[in-house]
Design an enzyme around this catalytic site. Sequence first.
Site, mmCIF file in Angstrom:
data_model
loop_
_atom_site.group_PDB
_atom_site.id
_atom_site.type_symbol
_atom_site.label_atom_id
_atom_site.label_comp_id
_atom_site.label_asym_id
_atom_site.label_seq_id
_atom_site.Cartn_x
_atom_site.Cartn_y
_atom_site.Cartn_z
ATOM 1 N N LYS A 134 0.737 -1.173 0.016
ATOM 2 C CA LYS A 134 0.036 0.021 0.229
ATOM 3 C C LYS A 134 1.096 1.349 0.094
ATOM 4 C CE LYS A 134 -3.860 -2.697 1.924
ATOM 5 N NZ LYS A 134 -5.017 -2.862 2.554
ATOM 6 N N HIS A 152 -8.301 -2.782 -6.759
ATOM 7 C CA HIS A 152 -8.217 -3.191 -5.302
ATOM 8 C C HIS A 152 -9.450 -2.007 -4.585
ATOM 9 C CE1 HIS A 152 -7.196 -2.593 -1.113
ATOM 10 N NE2 HIS A 152 -6.222 -3.722 -1.270
ATOM 11 N N GLU A 158 -10.973 -10.394 -1.862
ATOM 12 C CA GLU A 158 -10.747 -9.616 -0.641
ATOM 13 C C GLU A 158 -12.024 -8.901 -0.161
ATOM 14 O OE1 GLU A 158 -6.794 -8.186 -0.340
ATOM 15 O OE2 GLU A 158 -7.338 -6.702 -1.796
HETATM 16 P P1 13P Z 1 -4.707 -6.244 5.218
HETATM 17 O O1 13P Z 1 -4.042 -7.679 5.062
HETATM 18 O O2 13P Z 1 -3.911 -5.371 5.799
HETATM 19 O O3 13P Z 1 -6.001 -6.779 5.874
HETATM 20 O O4 13P Z 1 -5.154 -5.655 3.714
HETATM 21 C C1 13P Z 1 -5.320 -6.579 2.755
HETATM 22 C C2 13P Z 1 -5.249 -6.053 1.435
HETATM 23 O O5 13P Z 1 -5.994 -5.088 1.195
HETATM 24 C C3 13P Z 1 -4.347 -6.552 0.395
HETATM 25 O O6 13P Z 1 -4.329 -5.814 -0.800
#
Ligand code: 13P
Length: 268
Positions: free
Chosen positions: A16, A106, A179
């Site tokens: 991120k 995403h 996700e």
């Molecule tokens: P987390 O593992 O911090 O929950 O984030 C997941 C994510 O958005 C991966 O792209």
Amino acid sequence: MAQHKNNTLYLVANWKMNPTTYKQAESLAQKTVHGIGGGAQDTIFDSRINVVICPPFPYVSIVSDVSKDVDVGAQNCFYEDAGAYTGEVSSRMLKSMGCSYCIVGHSERRAMGETNGMVNKKVLALLQEGMRPIIAVGEHTRKADNGTVMVDPMIKRQITDALAGVNERQAKRVIIAYEPVWAIGTGQSADPDDILTVRIFIQKTLHTLYGQAGIAIPILYGGSTDSNNAVVLLKNTGMRGLLVGGASVKEDAKEFIAMYATIQQELL
Ligand code: 13P
């Protein structure tokens, strides 16, 4: 791009917008690679686990320079090759910097206005460059009906729209990441049973589009994964790997390295 067999697991780090500086990114990349390689001078990676690191754009070359054993991905791209698109980065630019993967759609980008149509254009641009799109899909709220999870039909739409115009040969390079938005960064991962249900639903959708080739498309899980739940989330769910957010940047990647080790020791 490293060559991998059909049953390879994917451990994908989505950094991120982290870490804060170039120097910290260098350190994080080195520690991740060193930790996964077991501290050896010449890192020896397990060919059954494909590690992909997706840093912010300015850190891409750091990761591609640090080891040939990790693949590099971006977190976004633009669908045009060049031109008057201030602030955008094309798939061709990313490819030329050593990226072989790119996350698209995403939920954090969808929240900033990315539509299924834009995701589709990005997927086509990436495939045109020979790169592998990791298409992120997932519902917003946890839904339950008498204890049974209802799969959100929006997921089917996200997948079919993202893959419009993608032929069977190109589809072999696609990866889907499930996700659930409610599980991202909340410390609340989805239940393995529910993940299994959604995985089957996604696979049926892909089968409708591409037949047998659709079934072979890897599906990953993402959302509050760490070294404690990594094996449980993969073991009986049929998921082919994890897309890891917070745990990939925490404490000099200690969690991420521990995830790699536990998958290697307990799953493979
Ligand atoms: P987390 O593992 O911090 O929950 O984030 C997941 C994510 O958005 C991966 O792209």
